[in-house]
Design a protein around this motif. Structure first.
Motif, PDB file in Angstrom:
ATOM      1  N   SER A   1       0.833  -1.205   0.000  1.00 32.23           N
ATOM      2  CA  SER A   1       0.000   0.000   0.000  1.00 32.23           C
ATOM      3  C   SER A   1       0.868   1.256   0.000  1.00 32.23           C
ATOM      4  O   SER A   1       2.075   1.207   0.253  1.00 32.23           O
ATOM      5  N   VAL A   2       0.221   2.374  -0.244  1.00 37.70           N
ATOM      6  CA  VAL A   2       0.917   3.654  -0.168  1.00 37.70           C
ATOM      7  C   VAL A   2       1.516   3.849   1.221  1.00 37.70           C
ATOM      8  O   VAL A   2       2.664   4.310   1.362  1.00 37.70           O
ATOM      9  N   GLU A   3       0.758   3.485   2.238  1.00 43.89           N
ATOM     10  CA  GLU A   3       1.275   3.680   3.596  1.00 43.89           C
ATOM     11  C   GLU A   3       2.503   2.817   3.867  1.00 43.89           C
ATOM     12  O   GLU A   3       3.451   3.252   4.524  1.00 43.89           O
ATOM     13  N   GLN A   4       2.494   1.609   3.357  1.00 41.21           N
ATOM     14  CA  GLN A   4       3.677   0.758   3.517  1.00 41.21           C
ATOM     15  C   GLN A   4       4.890   1.343   2.786  1.00 41.21           C
ATOM     16  O   GLN A   4       6.010   1.288   3.289  1.00 41.21           O
ATOM     17  N   LYS A   5       4.637   1.891   1.615  1.00 38.36           N
ATOM     18  CA  LYS A   5       5.758   2.488   0.870  1.00 38.36           C
ATOM     19  C   LYS A   5       6.332   3.678   1.633  1.00 38.36           C
ATOM     20  O   LYS A   5       7.551   3.797   1.797  1.00 38.36           O
ATOM     21  N   LYS A   6       5.457   4.548   2.117  1.00 42.11           N
ATOM     22  CA  LYS A   6       5.944   5.711   2.866  1.00 42.11           C
ATOM     23  C   LYS A   6       6.720   5.274   4.108  1.00 42.11           C
ATOM     24  O   LYS A   6       7.769   5.844   4.438  1.00 42.11           O
ATOM     25  N   ALA A   7       6.212   4.281   4.783  1.00 49.01           N
ATOM     26  CA  ALA A   7       6.910   3.792   5.979  1.00 49.01           C
ATOM     27  C   ALA A   7       8.266   3.191   5.613  1.00 49.01           C
ATOM     28  O   ALA A   7       9.258   3.371   6.339  1.00 49.01           O
ATOM     29  N   ALA A   8       8.321   2.503   4.497  1.00 48.32           N
ATOM     30  CA  ALA A   8       9.599   1.910   4.079  1.00 48.32           C
ATOM     31  C   ALA A   8      10.618   3.000   3.738  1.00 48.32           C
ATOM     32  O   ALA A   8      11.790   2.909   4.137  1.00 48.32           O
ATOM     33  N   TYR A   9      10.202   4.020   3.007  1.00 50.92           N
ATOM     34  CA  TYR A   9      11.155   5.095   2.667  1.00 50.92           C
ATOM     35  C   TYR A   9      11.727   5.716   3.945  1.00 50.92           C
ATOM     36  O   TYR A   9      12.937   5.926   4.064  1.00 50.92           O
ATOM     37  N   ALA A  10      10.827   6.023   4.884  1.00 49.03           N
ATOM     38  CA  ALA A  10      11.266   6.711   6.097  1.00 49.03           C
ATOM     39  C   ALA A  10      12.209   5.832   6.923  1.00 49.03           C
ATOM     40  O   ALA A  10      13.254   6.295   7.401  1.00 49.03           O
ATOM     41  N   LEU A  11      11.841   4.563   7.057  1.00 54.61           N
ATOM     42  CA  LEU A  11      12.674   3.683   7.874  1.00 54.61           C
ATOM     43  C   LEU A  11      14.003   3.381   7.186  1.00 54.61           C
ATOM     44  O   LEU A  11      15.054   3.293   7.847  1.00 54.61           O
ATOM     45  N   LEU A  12      13.974   3.246   5.860  1.00 56.12           N
ATOM     46  CA  LEU A  12      15.242   3.063   5.144  1.00 56.12           C
ATOM     47  C   LEU A  12      16.178   4.240   5.408  1.00 56.12           C
ATOM     48  O   LEU A  12      17.366   4.053   5.690  1.00 56.12           O
ATOM     49  N   ALA A  13      15.654   5.440   5.303  1.00 58.33           N
ATOM     50  CA  ALA A  13      16.509   6.616   5.519  1.00 58.33           C
ATOM     51  C   ALA A  13      17.066   6.628   6.940  1.00 58.33           C
ATOM     52  O   ALA A  13      18.260   6.873   7.157  1.00 58.33           O
ATOM     53  N   ASP A  14      16.209   6.370   7.916  1.00 57.91           N
ATOM     54  CA  ASP A  14      16.654   6.392   9.318  1.00 57.91           C
ATOM     55  C   ASP A  14      17.704   5.319   9.591  1.00 57.91           C
ATOM     56  O   ASP A  14      18.768   5.588  10.138  1.00 57.91           O
ATOM     57  N   ARG A  15      17.382   4.116   9.220  1.00 55.32           N
ATOM     58  CA  ARG A  15      18.266   2.998   9.548  1.00 55.32           C
ATOM     59  C   ARG A  15      19.582   3.054   8.767  1.00 55.32           C
ATOM     60  O   ARG A  15      20.648   2.753   9.300  1.00 55.32           O
ATOM     61  N   LEU A  16      19.492   3.397   7.483  1.00 60.66           N
ATOM     62  CA  LEU A  16      20.729   3.439   6.696  1.00 60.66           C
ATOM     63  C   LEU A  16      21.640   4.562   7.177  1.00 60.66           C
ATOM     64  O   LEU A  16      22.872   4.435   7.124  1.00 60.66           O
ATOM     65  N   ALA A  17      21.058   5.636   7.663  1.00 59.55           N
ATOM     66  CA  ALA A  17      21.885   6.696   8.250  1.00 59.55           C
ATOM     67  C   ALA A  17      22.523   6.199   9.544  1.00 59.55           C
ATOM     68  O   ALA A  17      23.739   6.327   9.751  1.00 59.55           O
ATOM     69  N   ALA A  18      21.709   5.625  10.407  1.00 62.49           N
ATOM     70  CA  ALA A  18      22.194   5.247  11.736  1.00 62.49           C
ATOM     71  C   ALA A  18      23.167   4.071  11.687  1.00 62.49           C
ATOM     72  O   ALA A  18      24.167   4.052  12.403  1.00 62.49           O
TER      73      ALA A  18
END
Lengths: 129, 129, 129
Positions: A77-94
């Motif tokens: 879903s759109v919500e899953q995609k948005k959540a994936a983008y945000a978590l990818l950015a957070d986790r890949l940074a950290a």
């Protein structure tokens, strides 16, 4: 499924590349509804200069550490995609030191009939999955 | 967006590859409605023989200079696609010496929710773009 | 069309890679309704460890001989896809020694307007094909 292509430029160690792929997979499991052991990743390293990424006028510059993640999947879903983008950015940074300005993600959808994970079977259609 | 994969066989100099990518980007800007700095390209060089391209019976042979351009995007019309193919062939021939018989282009569509250009945001959905 | 990306890890000879690609093409011709000389393949070899493939819980392990085949096409039916998966597994095992547990296939669909095979023409729209 998903099948994830991770394209980066040279400069990371094998361990760093593996860590990057592991973090991407963690996100697939946590917010993209991938079941356990549903991991299909292809990592491609390119010479510096072979990934050319600008910013669509958003106001930042890319570095040589740019990461392009292309996700082929069905059913999110759109919500899953948005959540994936945000978590990818957070986790890949950290966990990998990927700058949030160096992360580009693109998703492509197909259908349940479009997957065979082994034995030449269409597992989604034949009751295996 | 678009995300453009440019696959070629070895044999071009770094400068020639960059020129090829620049010309592809010019076409995206001119006829594919890409806004300024909307550039996302991945160039992959392959050993000769790793791109195998025939002609679907159209009556020509490919050379080792074959160029495969795969464009992942959303929202372009049939007319924009036709214009892009034609201009790619013209410009790549004139500016890069790519034979019109060596150019293969394929487009794949996704949705506005399928893009994140940085910061883990879905820029098309969140008012950034 | 189809455009087929074949991703493998290092370890096959050039002759083995060509044979693998030939077998994939045979299947496209036999059960995927590709006309003669409709061959568009990009083979990419990756270092071992750069294709990470698990099993979605289906109960097998992948080896370093894993083969990922991604097929971009338009118009194939579910039955054609199922037939392609099955024949790919059979033929690649028999003719190339690919374990049926090492074969992953994923299909992506586009439209007739999404293809240009040369000369900058949209051959499916302009009566050439």
């Amino acid at each position: 499924m998903p099948l994830v292509r991770i394209d980066v430029q040279a400069g990371r160690t094998p361990e760093e590349l593996r860590q990057l792929a592991d973090v991407v997979q963690d996100v697939m499991l946590e917010v993209f509804a991938a079941p356990p052991r549903d991991r299909y990743q292809i990592i491609t390293e390119h010479p510096v200069g072979h990934i050319i990424a600008e910013d669509t006028g958003l106001g930042f510059e890319r570095s040589d550490g740019v990461v392009v993640i292309q996700i082929f999947q069905q059913g999110r879903s759109v919500e899953q995609k948005k959540a994936a983008y945000a978590l990818l950015a957070d986790r890949l940074a950290a966990q990998c030191g990927v700058k949030p300005t160096d992360l580009i993600v693109s998703v492509v959808a197909n259908e349940r009939a479009d997957w065979s994970f082994g034995y030449g079977r269409a597992q989604f259609l034949e009751g295996d999955l």
